[in-house]
Write a protein that holds these residues in place. Sequence first.
Motif, mmCIF file in Angstrom:
data_model
loop_
_atom_site.group_PDB
_atom_site.id
_atom_site.type_symbol
_atom_site.label_atom_id
_atom_site.label_comp_id
_atom_site.label_asym_id
_atom_site.label_seq_id
_atom_site.Cartn_x
_atom_site.Cartn_y
_atom_site.Cartn_z
ATOM 1 N N ILE A 78 -4.495 -8.487 2.724
ATOM 2 C CA ILE A 78 -5.781 -7.781 2.651
ATOM 3 C C ILE A 78 -5.652 -6.362 3.195
ATOM 4 C CG2 ILE A 78 -8.145 -7.757 3.549
ATOM 5 C CD1 ILE A 78 -7.979 -10.846 3.574
ATOM 6 N N ALA A 79 -4.909 -6.192 4.288
ATOM 7 C CA ALA A 79 -4.875 -4.895 4.975
ATOM 8 C C ALA A 79 -4.161 -3.816 4.174
ATOM 9 C CB ALA A 79 -4.215 -5.047 6.343
ATOM 10 N N VAL A 80 -3.047 -4.154 3.516
ATOM 11 C CA VAL A 80 -2.275 -3.126 2.808
ATOM 12 C C VAL A 80 -3.077 -2.493 1.665
ATOM 13 C CG1 VAL A 80 -0.232 -2.716 1.376
ATOM 14 C CG2 VAL A 80 -0.027 -4.033 3.483
ATOM 15 N N PRO A 81 -3.676 -3.286 0.760
ATOM 16 C CA PRO A 81 -4.499 -2.650 -0.284
ATOM 17 C C PRO A 81 -5.713 -1.914 0.280
ATOM 18 C CG PRO A 81 -3.934 -4.906 -0.891
ATOM 19 C CD PRO A 81 -3.563 -4.729 0.546
ATOM 20 N N LEU A 82 -6.340 -2.482 1.331
ATOM 21 C CA LEU A 82 -7.503 -1.814 1.914
ATOM 22 C C LEU A 82 -7.128 -0.471 2.529
ATOM 23 C CD1 LEU A 82 -9.714 -4.525 3.674
ATOM 24 C CD2 LEU A 82 -10.285 -3.113 1.705
ATOM 25 N N ALA A 83 -5.949 -0.412 3.153
ATOM 26 C CA ALA A 83 -5.491 0.850 3.739
ATOM 27 C C ALA A 83 -5.324 1.911 2.653
ATOM 28 C CB ALA A 83 -4.178 0.644 4.480
ATOM 29 N N ARG A 89 -6.343 6.302 -2.485
ATOM 30 C CA ARG A 89 -5.161 6.293 -3.345
ATOM 31 C C ARG A 89 -4.861 4.860 -3.744
ATOM 32 N NH1 ARG A 89 -0.832 4.217 -0.740
ATOM 33 N NH2 ARG A 89 -0.850 4.162 1.543
ATOM 34 N N LYS A 90 -3.949 4.711 -4.698
ATOM 35 C CA LYS A 90 -3.514 3.390 -5.101
ATOM 36 C C LYS A 90 -2.305 2.974 -4.258
ATOM 37 C CE LYS A 90 -5.009 3.670 -9.939
ATOM 38 N NZ LYS A 90 -4.575 3.609 -11.369
ATOM 39 N N ALA A 91 -2.193 1.673 -4.012
ATOM 40 C CA ALA A 91 -1.006 1.175 -3.312
ATOM 41 C C ALA A 91 0.226 1.421 -4.177
ATOM 42 C CB ALA A 91 -1.150 -0.315 -3.018
ATOM 43 N N THR A 92 1.280 1.945 -3.581
ATOM 44 C CA THR A 92 2.489 2.246 -4.340
ATOM 45 C C THR A 92 3.254 0.962 -4.661
ATOM 46 O OG1 THR A 92 3.893 2.492 -2.376
ATOM 47 C CG2 THR A 92 2.662 4.442 -3.126
ATOM 48 N N GLY A 98 7.110 -4.477 -0.836
ATOM 49 C CA GLY A 98 7.369 -4.768 0.573
ATOM 50 C C GLY A 98 6.397 -5.788 1.119
ATOM 51 N N MET A 99 5.124 -5.673 0.732
ATOM 52 C CA MET A 99 4.120 -6.632 1.179
ATOM 53 C C MET A 99 4.446 -8.024 0.651
ATOM 54 S SD MET A 99 0.044 -6.717 0.311
ATOM 55 C CE MET A 99 0.405 -7.158 -1.409
ATOM 56 N N ALA A 100 4.815 -8.110 -0.631
ATOM 57 C CA ALA A 100 5.126 -9.408 -1.225
ATOM 58 C C ALA A 100 6.331 -10.061 -0.540
ATOM 59 C CB ALA A 100 5.400 -9.239 -2.724
ATOM 60 N N ASN A 101 7.385 -9.283 -0.317
ATOM 61 C CA ASN A 101 8.575 -9.839 0.339
ATOM 62 C C ASN A 101 8.271 -10.291 1.761
ATOM 63 O OD1 ASN A 101 10.313 -9.489 -1.847
ATOM 64 N ND2 ASN A 101 10.847 -7.409 -1.268
ATOM 65 N N THR A 102 7.489 -9.501 2.481
ATOM 66 C CA THR A 102 7.146 -9.857 3.857
ATOM 67 C C THR A 102 6.291 -11.109 3.899
ATOM 68 O OG1 THR A 102 7.180 -7.505 4.454
ATOM 69 C CG2 THR A 102 6.134 -9.013 6.002
ATOM 70 N N VAL A 103 5.293 -11.173 3.024
ATOM 71 C CA VAL A 103 4.386 -12.323 3.001
ATOM 72 C C VAL A 103 5.135 -13.596 2.624
ATOM 73 C CG1 VAL A 103 2.464 -13.350 1.722
ATOM 74 C CG2 VAL A 103 2.268 -11.025 2.597
#
Length: 290
Positions: A78-83, A89-92, A98-103
């Motif tokens: 939730i936090a990465v897209p909200l940031a 801007r759009k999430a790169t 990186g978010m997917a691998n971490t999650v």
Amino acid sequence: MTDLIIAIVLCVAVAIAYAAAALIQARYAHLTVLELVRVPVLWLAIGLNGLGAALHVTSLNFGPLSLIQPLGVLTLVIAVPLAAVTAHRKATRLELTGMANTVIGLAGLALLVTTTGKPDTLTSAELTMLILATVAVVVVLGLLGRRPGASTLWEAIAGGLAFSVCSALCQTVVVRVGDTGAGALAWPSTIFAMISIATFAVVATVLTQRSYRNGLSAPLAVTNLVNPASATLIGVALLGEELATTNLEIAFAVVCAVLSGYGVAQLARARDAAAALPAPPAREPVGTSA
């Protein structure tokens, strides 16, 4: 089935509360502690963190820890897209990867590395040793993070460690009171534990706040990795818990840990890439002439 649905809904609410708090903290991460206490919205972030903690405890009444713990990674989702949205801007692609691998890595670790055993308490000697060791490690990590040009991930690690020790101390206090009654609250070691809980909670909040000053995603991922990992270590080393993990599961857990680390590195690179972009040109006020 109803309890399962309630547990999932509560976990989503926990993730939203923690993500919203992290976004607020990131916005004011450049301020000093004395400046922060005069920012009213920061108290909202503290309240959201408290709400998240309360909802997390409540969710354990409706679902097993094996379900609740992996769902904790929803905070990062939730936090990465909200940031990105709040930064207009759009999430790169690097951020999303990186978010997917971490999650995936964090969820795998939470599912694979489980412990068994009746909840135990820290002895007075163990409690004192844990608190003193945590103070020493957190101070060293905090000082490393304050060096000019140092990575903010040092403070994220320190914050995650402080939060996990809070959990271990809370367990000791709760189990003591449950076993012997409210009179345990008057024991010197219990009072020491409660003071330490409050202190570590404040210190962890300040450290995570500072770790967001150059970007939210990577420090938040590191905190979410360090917190459960160190809590598991404390449980096995001091609280009489045992790893309910086979050799094959340990091997898969190592792969998940590497994947999480790679995801954090990607998030850090994405943060550095965003910081290197030139600031947008200032818009000329309407009605002014050249």
